[in-house]
Design an enzyme around this catalytic site. Structure first.
Site, PDB file in Angstrom:
ATOM      1  N   ASP A   3       0.873  -1.172   0.000  1.00  0.00           N
ATOM      2  CA  ASP A   3       0.000   0.000   0.000  1.00  0.00           C
ATOM      3  C   ASP A   3       0.915   1.228   0.000  1.00  0.00           C
ATOM      4  O   ASP A   3       1.519   1.557   1.023  1.00  0.00           O
ATOM      5  CB  ASP A   3      -0.878  -0.052   1.263  1.00  0.00           C
ATOM      6  CG  ASP A   3      -1.631   1.254   1.484  1.00  0.00           C
ATOM      7  OD1 ASP A   3      -1.505   2.174   0.660  1.00  0.00           O
ATOM      8  OD2 ASP A   3      -2.351   1.336   2.501  1.00  0.00           O
ATOM      9  N   GLN A  15       0.771   6.486   1.119  1.00  0.00           N
ATOM     10  CA  GLN A  15       1.584   7.550   1.734  1.00  0.00           C
ATOM     11  C   GLN A  15       2.942   7.693   1.077  1.00  0.00           C
ATOM     12  O   GLN A  15       3.485   8.786   0.984  1.00  0.00           O
ATOM     13  CB  GLN A  15       1.791   7.247   3.228  1.00  0.00           C
ATOM     14  CG  GLN A  15       0.540   7.328   4.065  1.00  0.00           C
ATOM     15  CD  GLN A  15      -0.072   8.726   4.079  1.00  0.00           C
ATOM     16  OE1 GLN A  15       0.625   9.729   3.944  1.00  0.00           O
ATOM     17  NE2 GLN A  15      -1.380   8.790   4.249  1.00  0.00           N
TER      18      GLN A  15
HETATM   19  C1  LIG Z   1      -1.776   4.210   4.312  1.00  0.00           C
HETATM   20  C2  LIG Z   1      -3.050   4.483   3.583  1.00  0.00           C
HETATM   21  N1  LIG Z   1      -3.595   3.521   2.850  1.00  0.00           N
HETATM   22  C3  LIG Z   1      -4.740   3.708   2.155  1.00  0.00           C
HETATM   23  C4  LIG Z   1      -5.395   4.905   2.205  1.00  0.00           C
HETATM   24  C5  LIG Z   1      -6.640   5.101   1.421  1.00  0.00           C
HETATM   25  O1  LIG Z   1      -6.334   5.907   0.321  1.00  0.00           O
HETATM   26  P1  LIG Z   1      -7.443   6.473  -0.665  1.00  0.00           P
HETATM   27  O2  LIG Z   1      -8.097   7.580   0.048  1.00  0.00           O
HETATM   28  O3  LIG Z   1      -6.635   6.926  -1.850  1.00  0.00           O
HETATM   29  O4  LIG Z   1      -8.343   5.370  -0.997  1.00  0.00           O
HETATM   30  C6  LIG Z   1      -4.864   5.938   2.970  1.00  0.00           C
HETATM   31  C7  LIG Z   1      -5.569   7.232   3.076  1.00  0.00           C
HETATM   32  O5  LIG Z   1      -5.385   7.991   3.976  1.00  0.00           O
HETATM   33  C8  LIG Z   1      -3.655   5.727   3.665  1.00  0.00           C
HETATM   34  O6  LIG Z   1      -3.097   6.683   4.395  1.00  0.00           O
END
Ligand SMILES: Cc1ncc(COP(=O)(O)O)c(C=O)c1O
Length: 581
Positions: free
Chosen positions: A328, A331
């Site tokens: 993921d 960030q």
């Molecule tokens: C570590 C992390 N993963 C996933 C997400 C979700 O991202 P998105 O809003 O682009 O779906 C976030 C959002 O704050 C995040 O900080």
């Protein structure tokens, strides 16, 4: 009775005192070395580009902030606006304020552009080959640095935006490319023979390469599917692996977006984190040894503490045990160099998810990088227009990935904006971006520690984390702290539990146990970005100190929904606003 003055009268009167300079003379003649070039247009007008080296100071802030940019009154100044009227009025004000060498650009930005003279931004800031963008140039790209917000009892104050971990503002060159596409190239892709559709398709297709370059991917065996955000990209990965036997292992530091999509598809386990918030690799290995694991889903950088797990070790461990790896990168995408590596490398990353809105692009576009073969062998994520090569009365032949998973019209402009934003980051250099973050994070962590009376979460070393500092002012709620920072310091931070309830519960409980106090309900998060500088960090520290000393001036009232089961899934259900006495 005399007639009231019209705009024309005002401009004519000002022009009687103000000297103008022609665009040709400004471009060819005068040395710009000592000169200050003031762009007095509104922020949204600068999206189409600016003159190189210009300082953006909107007309409404001129008197208030001119001294910050032009310290000496005998400095040569050229003021410009869109068409040359506002700059004449602005220059007249500067003359009245004692600036002696002020000129107004005749015909403004519009004439400059019509003459084909060079501009930066708009079509895209590109440093000359071999040269990287400097920090001053970077900062000038962001209209948001000139944004003022109301503060309690003091009128307005320049905003310090430290909520980059939620979403980042787009620089003018990215907005310029985005609006240019929407205004002049807007057309649906793939299905058109006409010129505009072919151009739009070209622009869309080149985005694959730009995004791949940003994460070190090759697009022979790998591919990129576009989504609307990181969550959907992770969900697509979960969909791709849903029918495979085995469990998914996530970690206790994951954002809900890297936990819930996996849970929906089948059983999951979680690798533990330490009390400092770091990933316990020993426990991850235990889980891999003791279970049939198909996927390890891990963040490249926590949105709470900024902790960056060792992705190489995670990938090696996972592959040794026959599992794939999903990273993921929500960030990390805009904060550190990323390299997914070749699929044959034992430490490679199989899937990587990210989004534009945390990487200096407008909202609405994300992507999943992954192995082309795997993405092509599963049913479409959303079957529909654009996903099939042939549809009969009883069946459909689906295209390979990525089109297979692009049901319906993708967010074409969003993808163009996202790619442009990543190209912007590449023009700065991701090593430089990381250094900038470490420098500011070090200052922030050291400052918070030195204040005393502050509980900080995560490891103390800035090199071990992204540019995120999460903390509590002891004895003051996160809600109140964030409200005072906003209402009195014009500082934008986030508070609550950041859609990472498991991680926050653990961090908050561990600290409360160590200190012997009550477990707080949430914390405050300040996250730095490209256009923050030391003075922003110092403002944050100053206002945190005021909170620590209980020196706020407003009376604060809770607004919003009462936290209840119905709203428990949201990250924060309440906010505070100040009321004057
Ligand atoms: C570590 C992390 N993963 C996933 C997400 C979700 O991202 P998105 O809003 O682009 O779906 C976030 C959002 O704050 C995040 O900080």
């Amino acid at each position: 009775m005399t007639q009231p003055w019209t705009l024309e009268d005002l401009v004519k009167d000002a022009r009687g005192r103000v000297t103008e300079i022609a665009a040709e003379e400004l471009h060819h003649g005068t040395s710009r070395q000592e000169m200050v070039l003031l762009d007095v247009r509104e922020a949204e007008e600068t999206a189409g580009g600016t003159l190189e080296g210009a300082v953006h100071l909107p007309r409404g802030l001129l008197e208030l902030r001119v001294q910050e940019h032009v310290a000496r009154r005998d400095t040569p100044v050229v003021v410009y606006c869109g068409g040359g009227n506002r700059s004449a009025l602005a220059a007249d004000v500067l003359l009245k304020m004692g600036y002696t060498r002020v000129r107004s650009l005749a015909g403004g930005f519009e004439r400059w552009r019509r003459l084909g003279l060079p501009i930066t931004g708009g079509a895209g800031v590109r440093p000359p080959p071999g040269k990287k963008l400097g920090w001053d140039e970077v900062r000038r790209e962001f209209a948001i640095v000139a944004r003022c917000v109301p503060v309690l009892g003091e009128g307005e104050r320049a905003l310090v935006y430290m909520d980059h971990a939620a979403s980042t503002h787009a620089p003018s060159s990215v907005l310029g490319a985005y609006t240019e596409f929407v205004a002049r190239e807007y057309a649906n892709i793939h299905r058109g023979t006409h010129h505009l559709s072919r151009k739009a398709t070209e622009r869309f297709e080149e985005c694959y390469g730009i995004i791949a370059r940003h994460v070190g991917a090759e697009l022979q065996r790998g591919t990129i599917c576009f989504t609307s955000n990181t969550t959907q990209a992770i969900d697509l990965c979960a969909h791709v692996l849903a029918e495979r036997p085995g469990l998914v292992v996530t970690t206790e530091m994951e954002h809900h977006s890297n936990e819930l999509p996996h849970r929906r598809r089948g059983p999951t386990l979680r690798a533990r984190v330490t009390d400092e918030g770091e990933l316990d690799l020993g426990h991850l290995e235990e889980l891999l040894r003791g279970n049939r694991v198909k996927l390890v889903a891990v963040t490249a950088g926590s949105n709470v503490t900024g902790v960056m797990p060792d992705l190489r070790r995670v990938a090696r461990l996972a592959h040794e045990h026959g599992a794939l790896v999903l990273v993921d990168a929500a960030q990390a995408l805009a904060r550190m160099p990323i390299d997914v590596r070749d699929l044959d490398d034992p430490e490679h990353i199989d899937f990587l998810a990210g989004a534009g809105h945390k990487a200096y692009a407008p909202f609405g576009a994300g992507f999943l990088y992954g192995p082309r073969a795997l993405l092509s062998e599963v049913p479409p994520y959303i079957p529909g227009g654009g996903t099939a090569s042939r549809v009969t009365a009883s069946g459909a032949e689906y295209l390979p990935a990525p089109d297979r998973h692009h049901g319906g019209t993708p967010n074409i402009a969003g993808v163009v904006g996202m790619a442009r934003a990543l190209a912007f980051l590449q023009a700065i250099g991701m090593e430089e971006v990381r250094e900038h973050e470490v420098r500011l994070t070090e200052r922030m962590l050291r400052g918070l520690r030195e204040l005393g009376g502050i509980t900080l979460y995560g490891p103390p070393d800035a090199h071990k984390r992204l540019g995120v500092a999460t903390f509590n002012v002891d004895g003051v709620s996160d809600l109140l702290t964030a409200a005072v920072l906003s209402e009195e310091g014009a500082i934008a931070v986030r508070n609550g539990r950041f859609c990472s309830h498991l991680y926050m519960d653990k961090l908050l409980a561990a600290r409360a146990k160590a200190a012997g106090g009550e477990v707080p309900t949430g914390a405050v998060r300040a996250s730095v970005g490209l256009y923050n500088d030391e003075s922003d960090v110092d403002r944050l520290l100053e206002y945190v100190r005021r909170v620590r000393d209980r020196q706020w001036r407003g009376r604060y009232q809770v607004k919003g929904d009462v936290v209840s089961a119905e709203f428990a899934g949201r990250c924060a259900d309440q906010w505070m606003e100040a009321t004057k006495d």
